[in-house]
Design a protein around this motif. Structure first.
Motif, PDB file in Angstrom:
ATOM      1  N   HIS A 103      22.594  37.650  43.099  1.00  0.00           N
ATOM      2  CA  HIS A 103      22.296  36.500  43.822  1.00  0.00           C
ATOM      3  C   HIS A 103      23.382  36.218  44.919  1.00  0.00           C
ATOM      4  O   HIS A 103      23.121  35.669  46.080  1.00  0.00           O
ATOM      5  CB  HIS A 103      21.728  35.296  43.162  1.00  0.00           C
TER       6      HIS A 103
ATOM      7  N   LYS B  75      19.531  32.653  44.856  1.00  0.00           N
ATOM      8  CA  LYS B  75      18.601  32.555  43.632  1.00  0.00           C
ATOM      9  C   LYS B  75      17.079  32.521  43.852  1.00  0.00           C
ATOM     10  O   LYS B  75      16.215  32.671  43.273  1.00  0.00           O
ATOM     11  CB  LYS B  75      19.082  31.619  42.989  1.00  0.00           C
TER      12      LYS B  75
ATOM     13  N   HIS C 129      31.405  32.830  45.310  1.00  0.00           N
ATOM     14  CA  HIS C 129      31.658  31.677  44.321  1.00  0.00           C
ATOM     15  C   HIS C 129      31.736  32.272  42.702  1.00  0.00           C
ATOM     16  O   HIS C 129      32.114  31.369  42.178  1.00  0.00           O
ATOM     17  CB  HIS C 129      30.653  30.688  44.661  1.00  0.00           C
ATOM     18  N   HIS C 130      31.520  33.362  42.717  1.00  0.00           N
ATOM     19  CA  HIS C 130      31.500  33.916  41.236  1.00  0.00           C
ATOM     20  C   HIS C 130      32.731  34.991  40.961  1.00  0.00           C
ATOM     21  O   HIS C 130      32.859  35.526  39.956  1.00  0.00           O
ATOM     22  CB  HIS C 130      30.473  34.615  40.625  1.00  0.00           C
TER      23      HIS C 130
ATOM     24  N   ASP D 252      31.080  25.189  40.894  1.00  0.00           N
ATOM     25  CA  ASP D 252      30.015  25.742  40.324  1.00  0.00           C
ATOM     26  C   ASP D 252      29.979  25.528  39.033  1.00  0.00           C
ATOM     27  O   ASP D 252      29.076  25.022  38.340  1.00  0.00           O
ATOM     28  CB  ASP D 252      29.967  26.924  40.991  1.00  0.00           C
TER      29      ASP D 252
ATOM     30  N   HIS E 148      25.343  27.644  48.449  1.00  0.00           N
ATOM     31  CA  HIS E 148      26.195  28.711  47.423  1.00  0.00           C
ATOM     32  C   HIS E 148      25.056  29.535  46.617  1.00  0.00           C
ATOM     33  O   HIS E 148      25.443  30.723  46.278  1.00  0.00           O
ATOM     34  CB  HIS E 148      27.213  28.169  46.466  1.00  0.00           C
ATOM     35  N   ASP E 149      23.939  28.869  46.036  1.00  0.00           N
ATOM     36  CA  ASP E 149      23.102  29.504  45.315  1.00  0.00           C
ATOM     37  C   ASP E 149      21.745  30.278  46.030  1.00  0.00           C
ATOM     38  O   ASP E 149      20.681  30.405  45.192  1.00  0.00           O
ATOM     39  CB  ASP E 149      22.883  28.807  43.986  1.00  0.00           C
TER      40      ASP E 149
END
Ligand SMILES: [Fe+2]
Length: 421
Positions: free
Chosen positions: A244, A219, A268-269, A297, A215-216
């Motif tokens: 990201h 980054k 996811h954010h 998360d 998911h990240d």
């Protein structure tokens, strides 16, 4: 003090180590002179409360520093030879550590928990290295196929299936340097556990785990100085970091990820109330997997145990997140609470017997009756001999009254109590 003495951080201290000296002024702590074998986790808590930050150990007489921590200890100031610096006195046990041959009583459930924690530690280490390599490839512009990580996801899934608490608790422990990688592993485990709780089919479960791990990924291509900044980000830096999800989705598409995995990275954010980013999607416009991702998360971010940062203990995280009106999908959040437990491993709880305890293993019968490790008396206001109690065992008269905030009590290293099973 012998030549084998090694200076280590208090956070590295484990039961079974031979302590020869404590850092700090002897006036500040209640320990007497002399060397002692550490057999009681309550002594670690007492040292922590006395403000001791480092200790010296004799590895020839007790448990050695694990090899992965060894490198850190040796490059630290003072290295392997502590010398006789200012303000440091030889150590001896508090009264509770002087009794020979005593070890914390083990409830049956914690034996398997101990081996699961050990396995989880190994798996997390291997997983972290694999995620690091993936991030490195992304930084170099190499498109890696996310499906290459499927065997790792299967291994994490097997660990979650056997004992979700073990891997979820171990993945909470992070250093500043490995934060992003361990966070990926933790979210993967949380997603798999939640998928199981929600009864998702095999394909959706696999996508949830893989999406959690990836998911990240975006980054990896964020500026390192912003990504690794220890303090709070400025508005401008936050705006950079907000890119990201889009960057991650792009990397995953290039690598040939399934659309659902890409979607988790991208959304996811997002927040259920439409206040998230990057697209401000609302409610069911956000996929179920991404709504799950948002919960896992945040939970791991707020409960991550890092040096110099106060983490919320799991029970507090549950309470706080439950109060964030509109942020999460309530139905999925309720499933998440069930999957992680009301008192997850590592929670500080107040007992009916006026003692404080840390939850060390989930309950076999009920979420309200886990295995706990009692270590502090509220009557005498001091550490007591550590005792492990299975609250579900017949004849057990003690019970949990409610959660307690470790920050209120000044406990910052409770993980020493549940890790040392
Ligand atoms: Fe993120």
């Amino acid at each position: 003090m012998g030549r084998t003495d090694k200076r280590i951080a208090l956070s590295e201290l484990r039961l079974g180590m031979q302590v020869t000296k404590l850092g700090g002024s002897w006036l500040q702590h209640p320990f007497l002179r002399g060397s002692f074998l550490l057999t009681d986790a309550a002594d670690i808590v007492a040292m922590e409360r006395a403000g001791i930050k480092e200790v010296w150990i004799d590895e020839s007489k007790g448990v050695e520093l694990p090899s992965d921590a060894r490198q850190v200890a040796q490059v630290g100031p003072g290295g392997a030879d502590p010398g006789e610096g200012d303000g440091e006195v030889p150590a001896s046990p508090s009264p509770s550590a002087t009794k020979p041959g005593r070890s914390p009583r083990q409830a049956p459930a914690s034996t398997s928990m101990a081996s699961e924690l050990e396995q989880a530690r190994k798996l997390c280490k291997a997983a972290k290295e694999q995620v690091m390599a993936m991030f490195q490839d992304a930084r170099l512009g190499k498109a890696t196929d996310p499906n290459d990580a499927l065997p790792l996801v299967s291994e994490i899934a097997a660990s979650v299936q056997r004992n979700a608490s073990a891997i979820i608790s171990v993945a909470r422990l992070k250093s500043h340097d490995d934060y992003t990688y361990m966070h990926s592993v933790a979210v993967c485990a949380l997603m798999l556990s939640l998928a199981r709780q929600m009864g998702l089919d095999e394909r959706q479960t696999r996508l949830a785990g893989l999406g959690g791990l990836m998911h990240d990924l975006g980054k990896a291509v964020m500026p390192l100085d912003v990504l690794n900044k220890p303090g709070k980000l400025t508005d401008a830096e936050f705006d950079v970091m907000k890119k990201h999800p889009v960057a991650g989705a792009q990397l995953l598409r290039q690598g040939g990820a399934e659309p659902e995995v890409e979607d988790i990275a991208l959304h996811h954010h997002e927040e259920f109330n439409g206040k998230g980013y990057p697209h401000g999607l609302q409610g069911e416009a956000i996929s179920v997997l991404s709504r799950m991702g948002a919960i896992c998360d945040v939970y791991d971010a707020v409960t991550s145990i890092r040096p110099y940062k106060n983490a919320w203990d799991p029970a507090k995280a549950m309470r706080e997140m439950a109060g964030w009106e509109g942020h999460f999908d309530k139905v999925i959040f309720n499933a998440f609470v069930k999957s992680v437990g009301i008192y997850p491993v590592g929670s500080l709880v107040r007992m009916a017997s006026s003692r404080l305890a840390v939850v060390i293993a989930p309950g076999t019968e009920s979420l309200l009756a886990p295995v706990v490790r009692v270590f502090y008396s509220l009557r005498s206001n001091e550490p007591v001999q550590v005792q492990t109690i299975d609250l579900a065992s017949p004849g057990c008269k003690d019970s949990i009254v409610g959660p307690e905030d470790p920050a209120k009590w000044g406990f910052t290293q409770l993980e020493r109590l549940w890790l040392a099973q």
